[in-house]
Design a protein around this motif. Structure first.
Motif, short mmCIF file in Angstrom:
data_model
loop_
_atom_site.label_atom_id
_atom_site.label_comp_id
_atom_site.label_asym_id
_atom_site.label_seq_id
_atom_site.Cartn_x
_atom_site.Cartn_y
_atom_site.Cartn_z
N ILE A 163 0.78 -1.13 -0.04
CA ILE A 163 -0.03 -0.08 0.17
C ILE A 163 0.91 1.20 0.02
O ILE A 163 2.06 1.33 0.55
CB ILE A 163 -0.95 0.10 1.28
CG1 ILE A 163 -0.17 -0.07 2.67
CG2 ILE A 163 -2.07 -1.09 1.12
CD1 ILE A 163 -1.20 0.43 3.65
N PRO A 164 0.29 2.45 -0.43
CA PRO A 164 0.92 3.73 -0.35
C PRO A 164 1.39 4.33 0.94
O PRO A 164 0.71 3.61 1.90
CB PRO A 164 0.10 4.70 -1.34
CG PRO A 164 -1.14 4.15 -1.33
CD PRO A 164 -1.05 2.52 -1.14
N ASN A 165 2.11 5.30 1.14
CA ASN A 165 2.46 5.63 2.43
C ASN A 165 1.22 6.82 3.05
O ASN A 165 1.21 7.89 2.74
CB ASN A 165 3.65 6.56 2.28
CG ASN A 165 4.03 7.35 3.62
OD1 ASN A 165 3.51 7.01 4.67
ND2 ASN A 165 4.77 8.17 3.39
N GLU A 166 0.29 6.19 3.35
CA GLU A 166 -0.97 6.76 4.04
C GLU A 166 -1.41 6.10 5.13
O GLU A 166 -1.11 4.85 5.35
CB GLU A 166 -2.14 6.88 3.15
CG GLU A 166 -1.66 7.33 1.88
CD GLU A 166 -2.86 7.93 1.15
OE1 GLU A 166 -3.22 9.09 1.56
OE2 GLU A 166 -3.50 7.76 0.11
N PHE A 167 -1.92 6.64 6.13
CA PHE A 167 -2.19 5.98 7.39
C PHE A 167 -3.46 5.22 7.33
O PHE A 167 -4.63 5.99 6.80
CB PHE A 167 -2.40 7.04 8.64
CG PHE A 167 -2.51 6.34 9.96
CD1 PHE A 167 -1.14 6.20 10.58
CD2 PHE A 167 -3.54 6.18 10.60
CE1 PHE A 167 -1.21 5.55 11.62
CE2 PHE A 167 -3.60 5.59 11.84
CZ PHE A 167 -2.22 5.15 12.35
N VAL A 168 -3.66 3.99 7.72
CA VAL A 168 -4.90 3.22 7.37
C VAL A 168 -5.45 2.50 8.66
O VAL A 168 -4.63 2.50 9.47
CB VAL A 168 -4.51 2.13 6.46
CG1 VAL A 168 -4.12 2.66 4.86
CG2 VAL A 168 -3.41 1.19 6.96
N VAL A 169 -6.64 2.45 8.55
CA VAL A 169 -7.47 1.86 9.71
C VAL A 169 -8.31 0.90 9.18
O VAL A 169 -8.76 0.68 7.97
CB VAL A 169 -8.27 2.86 10.48
CG1 VAL A 169 -7.25 3.98 11.00
CG2 VAL A 169 -9.43 3.90 9.61
N GLY A 170 -8.73 0.04 10.13
CA GLY A 170 -9.99 -1.09 9.76
C GLY A 170 -9.17 -2.26 9.82
O GLY A 170 -7.94 -2.50 9.73
N TYR A 179 -11.68 2.17 15.05
CA TYR A 179 -11.83 1.69 13.79
C TYR A 179 -11.28 0.30 13.79
O TYR A 179 -11.28 -0.14 12.59
CB TYR A 179 -10.99 2.48 12.73
CG TYR A 179 -11.38 4.21 12.53
CD1 TYR A 179 -13.04 4.33 12.24
CD2 TYR A 179 -10.55 5.19 12.77
CE1 TYR A 179 -13.39 5.79 12.24
CE2 TYR A 179 -11.18 6.42 12.74
CZ TYR A 179 -12.42 6.58 12.41
OH TYR A 179 -12.94 8.05 12.62
N ARG A 180 -10.95 -0.20 14.83
CA ARG A 180 -10.45 -1.88 14.49
C ARG A 180 -11.43 -2.65 13.86
O ARG A 180 -11.31 -3.63 13.38
CB ARG A 180 -9.85 -2.28 15.64
CG ARG A 180 -8.64 -1.61 16.42
CD ARG A 180 -8.22 -2.44 17.76
NE ARG A 180 -7.14 -1.85 18.35
CZ ARG A 180 -5.74 -1.41 18.23
NH1 ARG A 180 -5.26 -2.08 16.83
NH2 ARG A 180 -5.01 -1.15 18.75
N ASN A 181 -12.72 -2.23 14.08
CA ASN A 181 -13.84 -3.18 13.70
C ASN A 181 -14.40 -2.74 12.32
O ASN A 181 -15.29 -3.52 12.17
CB ASN A 181 -15.15 -2.97 14.90
CG ASN A 181 -15.54 -1.64 15.03
OD1 ASN A 181 -14.77 -0.66 14.59
ND2 ASN A 181 -16.78 -1.24 15.51
N LEU A 182 -13.70 -2.11 11.77
CA LEU A 182 -14.21 -1.69 10.37
C LEU A 182 -13.92 -3.15 9.54
O LEU A 182 -12.71 -3.42 9.64
CB LEU A 182 -13.64 -0.69 9.65
CG LEU A 182 -13.81 0.79 10.33
CD1 LEU A 182 -13.20 1.99 9.48
CD2 LEU A 182 -15.34 0.96 10.44
N PRO A 183 -14.89 -3.41 8.43
CA PRO A 183 -14.32 -4.74 7.89
C PRO A 183 -13.43 -4.32 6.77
O PRO A 183 -12.77 -5.05 6.21
CB PRO A 183 -15.80 -5.18 7.30
CG PRO A 183 -16.74 -3.99 7.49
CD PRO A 183 -16.23 -2.86 8.65
N ASP A 184 -13.68 -2.87 6.18
CA ASP A 184 -12.35 -2.62 5.12
C ASP A 184 -11.24 -2.01 5.55
O ASP A 184 -11.24 -1.67 6.87
CB ASP A 184 -13.11 -1.59 4.19
CG ASP A 184 -14.67 -1.92 3.63
OD1 ASP A 184 -14.71 -3.17 3.29
OD2 ASP A 184 -15.57 -1.13 3.59
N VAL A 185 -10.25 -1.95 4.74
CA VAL A 185 -9.04 -1.07 5.31
C VAL A 185 -9.29 0.36 4.72
O VAL A 185 -9.38 0.16 3.51
CB VAL A 185 -7.56 -1.70 4.78
CG1 VAL A 185 -6.58 -0.95 4.79
CG2 VAL A 185 -7.34 -2.94 5.62
N CYS A 186 -9.31 1.17 5.52
CA CYS A 186 -9.64 2.66 4.82
C CYS A 186 -8.33 3.47 5.27
O CYS A 186 -7.74 3.49 6.17
CB CYS A 186 -10.77 3.18 5.44
SG CYS A 186 -12.27 2.29 5.23
#
Ligand code: IMP
Length: 200
Positions: A163-170, A179-186
């Motif tokens: 993935i690119p250098n961006e902060f992701v959650v999920g 956001y740990r419970n998000l089904p997608d990576v955002c």
């Protein structure tokens, strides 16, 4: 496999704050398919081997749960907790152990399960620690890899998505424990003038 952020902006997500925007980077469907392929790759390399999964708390929990179910065969788990990040998006650059493994890994086929490989400092610390404990095999599975952020000379044996250098959650990953419970990576952004990239 490299992945790009889609233009799709998620509607309000559980735990979302007004000043934060979330954009789906990897949908749960893609994650599910990729985790299945990763499990097949691992089982191809270790067909009849009891696999001891070592999850790195807390971000790897959902990935480990799905990977373990896809792996089949004999599987056991253990967890370790280390921290390299403070609250928020910036690394402190230090790795500190919060909780060690419950059982010995000596003579076992160990698969370290990590949510994301960023600078690689955490994984370097863990591999050095685990190698001293004489496992039979020591392999690494990461769901996400921010290759361009790497400082330590480490790489995973099994990688879900580059993935690119961006902060992701999920899908287990958090921002301040949300956001740990998000089904997608955002990708999470903090308002229009917010920080969207992590500077090295
Ligand atoms: P590293 O030691 O820099 O490779 O960092 C690994 C740890 O940093 C991961 O296990 C995560 O807990 C955290 N981390 C790195 N990037 C992100 C991100 O984009 N979102 C959430 N956590 C991250």
């Amino acid at each position: 496999m490299p992945t790009k952020a889609t233009k799709r902006t998620a509607r309000v997500k559980p735990g979302q704050r007004e000043e934060e925007t979330l954009r789906v980077l990897i949908s749960h469907k893609r994650i599910r398919e990729r985790v299945r392929q990763m499990a097949q790759d691992i089982r191809r390399d270790f067909p009849n081997e009891p696999m001891h999964l070592v999850g790195v708390l807390k971000g790897s929990v959902l990935f480990l749960a799905d990977l373990a179910r896809e792996l089949g065969g004999e599987v056991s788990f253990d967890f370790i907790s280390v921290s390299s990040y403070g609250k928020g998006m910036d690394s402190t650059g230090e790795v500190k152990m919060n909780k060690d493994l419950d059982v010995s890994i000596e003579g076992r086929s160990v698969l370290v399960v990590e949510d994301i490989l960023d600078t690689g400092l955490t994984l370097k610390y863990l591999l050095r620690l685990f190698e001293e404990r004489k496992p039979k095999h020591l392999r690494v599975a990461v769901l996400l890899d921010k290759v361009e952020r790497r400082i330590a000379d480490v790489k995973a044996d099994y990688t879900g998505f580059v993935i690119p250098n961006e902060f992701v959650v999920g899908y287990g990953l958090d921002y301040d424990e949300r956001y740990r419970n998000l089904p997608d990576v955002c990708v999470v952004r903090l308002g229009p003038r917010g920080k969207t990239k992590i500077e090295a």
